[in-house]
Design a protein around this motif. Structure first.
Motif, short mmCIF file in Angstrom:
data_model
loop_
_atom_site.label_atom_id
_atom_site.label_comp_id
_atom_site.label_asym_id
_atom_site.label_seq_id
_atom_site.Cartn_x
_atom_site.Cartn_y
_atom_site.Cartn_z
N LEU A 1 0.76 -1.10 -0.09
CA LEU A 1 -0.08 0.04 0.02
C LEU A 1 0.75 1.30 0.10
N ALA A 2 1.83 1.34 1.02
CA ALA A 2 2.75 2.29 0.97
C ALA A 2 3.41 2.68 -0.32
N SER A 3 3.74 1.53 -0.96
CA SER A 3 4.71 1.98 -2.35
C SER A 3 3.78 2.31 -3.29
N ALA A 4 2.33 1.74 -3.44
CA ALA A 4 1.57 2.24 -4.58
C ALA A 4 1.12 3.66 -4.03
N ILE A 5 1.10 4.30 -2.90
CA ILE A 5 0.82 5.52 -2.56
C ILE A 5 1.86 6.43 -3.10
N VAL A 6 3.24 6.03 -2.97
CA VAL A 6 4.30 6.73 -3.53
C VAL A 6 4.27 6.97 -4.99
N LEU A 7 4.31 5.76 -5.49
CA LEU A 7 4.20 5.71 -7.07
C LEU A 7 3.05 6.58 -7.65
N SER A 8 1.91 6.40 -7.06
CA SER A 8 0.81 7.30 -7.68
C SER A 8 1.08 8.82 -7.63
N VAL B 1 8.98 4.86 1.20
CA VAL B 1 9.46 6.14 1.12
C VAL B 1 10.85 6.47 0.45
N THR B 2 11.72 5.51 0.84
CA THR B 2 12.99 5.49 0.17
C THR B 2 12.80 5.27 -1.22
N LEU B 3 12.11 4.28 -1.98
CA LEU B 3 11.87 3.99 -3.24
C LEU B 3 11.37 5.18 -3.71
N GLY B 4 10.62 5.93 -3.34
CA GLY B 4 9.99 7.37 -3.90
C GLY B 4 11.23 8.19 -4.23
N TRP B 5 11.78 8.48 -3.06
CA TRP B 5 13.11 9.39 -3.16
C TRP B 5 14.12 8.82 -4.32
N ALA B 6 14.21 7.53 -4.56
CA ALA B 6 15.11 7.05 -5.46
C ALA B 6 14.79 7.13 -6.76
N LEU B 7 13.20 7.19 -7.25
CA LEU B 7 12.68 7.38 -8.36
C LEU B 7 12.82 8.81 -8.76
N ARG B 8 12.58 9.69 -7.64
CA ARG B 8 12.62 11.32 -7.99
C ARG B 8 14.13 11.67 -8.48
N ARG B 9 14.88 11.04 -7.65
CA ARG B 9 16.37 11.22 -7.75
C ARG B 9 16.84 10.73 -9.20
N SER B 10 16.38 9.87 -10.03
CA SER B 10 16.62 9.42 -11.20
C SER B 10 15.53 9.34 -12.03
N PRO B 11 14.98 10.31 -12.30
CA PRO B 11 13.43 10.37 -12.85
C PRO B 11 13.36 9.33 -14.39
N GLU B 12 14.80 9.63 -15.23
CA GLU B 12 14.60 8.92 -16.36
C GLU B 12 15.11 7.70 -16.50
N SER B 13 15.63 6.96 -15.22
CA SER B 13 16.16 5.73 -15.62
C SER B 13 15.78 4.79 -14.29
N VAL B 14 14.80 3.79 -14.72
CA VAL B 14 14.35 3.10 -13.42
C VAL B 14 15.56 1.90 -12.87
N PRO B 15 16.48 1.69 -13.78
CA PRO B 15 17.58 0.71 -13.15
C PRO B 15 18.48 1.61 -12.43
N ALA B 16 18.61 2.89 -12.65
CA ALA B 16 19.58 3.71 -11.73
C ALA B 16 18.92 4.16 -10.55
N ALA B 17 17.58 4.26 -10.56
CA ALA B 17 16.85 4.55 -9.28
C ALA B 17 16.88 3.33 -8.30
N LEU B 18 16.69 2.23 -8.89
CA LEU B 18 16.81 1.12 -8.08
C LEU B 18 18.26 0.67 -7.55
#
Length: 384
Positions: A16-23, A309-326
């Protein structure tokens, strides 16, 4: 990351928390849940200051939305004496964040209410296949293509074997019974969280849930009991008959139908990585699927919220690359996860010692060491 598609497998706290972040980041999210209804358990749980900070980052107030009750003091006892005691305020000393006891179902409802319009919920969906060539997840009848698959499918996650096959689920050799007592039947209590260590690997803990009542948990050696709730209730009374007050009062205030039992398991060793790259996307483990720590320190809920929350931070940090965010997510989480997992396993090993061993160690361990360890578990802050 507009128009990106994510599949979240599992609608527990981590899912649920990750779905909130991604949305919130503009992703379209398919939330797949094997149960027929999104419903939290009628139990209590501890959210340490770190978990409360993560909830705030998700836009949820632990005290209002989740009806949490601040914990004034944590106590560890043997049968005869207080072994360690520390004020909960020290765990959030930097910013005054409280640790709280929450009714699990209320926390769940608070998270469900924050799911955005871009989250599609698919109940009664048992995910049994993850495609690591053309990234997707699905069941026997349907497939959801994705740029990101979030595996939040719990301690027995089959997905973990795709990312970290050397990190199995380990049986701890004990079973936990839990009860929630409605407020009108709950015994008189303080706003403390207390855990008592006794002989033969037995433990009993309890906490206050405010208007929701009170919760307690009891750990005994062995496996799941096949008997009826009534017989299980009678066994619990027998196992803890000579324990100090208010243990007997909590058990007496509970009805057999209000008992739940769960085998205690954890993931060990900790996965060396938490994600796998798939083309321009990836698969990532969150919550118990990733780390499933020994529950003796009650860190599972807090870690799951921190993960999201950390996953959301990582995706914001590398908005153009999912592998880099992960990759950023892995680097941000691994040190903390390993530290909590090792300490949890160490404490579980101590609590599982032979007759008299646990009592002797409780006497020998300095109060300051316990306080410092507790503070280190709660020092996490949302990354910026």
């Amino acid at each position: 990351m507009q128009n990106r598609r994510a599949v979240v497998v599992g609608a527990g706290v981590a899912g649920l928390a990750s779905a909130i972040v991604l949305s919130r980041l503009g992703w379209r999210v398919a939330l797949l849940e094997r149960r027929e209804r999104l419903k939290g358990e009628n139990l209590g749980m501890v959210l340490w200051a770190s978990g409360v900070r993560a909830l705030r980052a998700l836009g949820v107030d632990a005290l209002l939305d989740a009806s949490g009750t601040p914990v004034d003091r944590f106590e560890i006892r043997s049968e005869e004496r207080l072994s360690s005691s520390f004020a909960a305020a020290m765990l959030g000393a930097d910013d005054g964040t409280p640790s709280v006891m929450v009714h699990t179902a209320m926390l769940y409802e608070a998270l469900v209410s924050r799911l955005g319009d871009s989250v599609e919920v698919h109940p009664a969906t048992q995910v049994d296949r993850i495609d690591l060539v053309d990234l997707a997840a699905g069941d026997a009848s349907r497939r959801w293509d994705a740029d990101l698959v979030v595996a939040a499918d719990g301690i027995d996650s089959p997905t973990r074997q795709l990312v970290a096959p050397g990190s199995p689920t380990v049986d701890a050799g004990v079973v936990s019974f839990r009860g929630l007592v409605p407020a009108h039947r709950a015994p008189e209590r303080t706003t403390d969280a207390v855990e008592i260590y006794g002989p033969d690997r037995r433990r009993f803990g309890y906490g206050d849930l405010g208007h929701a009542g009170a919760c307690w948990w009891a750990t005994v050696p062995g496996g799941m009991r096949p008997e009826s709730p009534q017989i299980q209730y009678e066994l619990i009374n027998r196992w803890f008959a000579d324990w100090p007050a208010p243990v007997g009062k909590f058990i007496a205030a509970t009805r057999p139908s209000e008992l739940t039992q769960q085998a205690v398991r954890y993931v060990w060793p900790v996965p060396p990585v938490l994600h796998q790259r798939v083309g321009n996307g990836g698969l990532v483990l969150l919550g118990d699927a990733a780390h499933g720590v020994a529950p003796i320190l009650a860190q599972g809920g807090s870690l799951a919220l921190e993960d999201a929350v950390t996953l959301g931070w990582a995706l914001r940090r590398s908005p153009e690359s999912v592998p880099a965010a992960l990759g950023s997510y892995d680097r941000a989480r691994m040190a903390r996860i390993k530290r909590v997992a090792r300490l949890s396993r160490r404490v579980h090993t101590i609590a599982s010692g032979g007759r008299g061993m646990t009592k002797s160690l409780l006497r020998a361990v300095p109060d300051s060491w316990v306080q410092n360890q507790a503070a280190s578990l709660s020092d996490w802050q949302p990354p910026r």
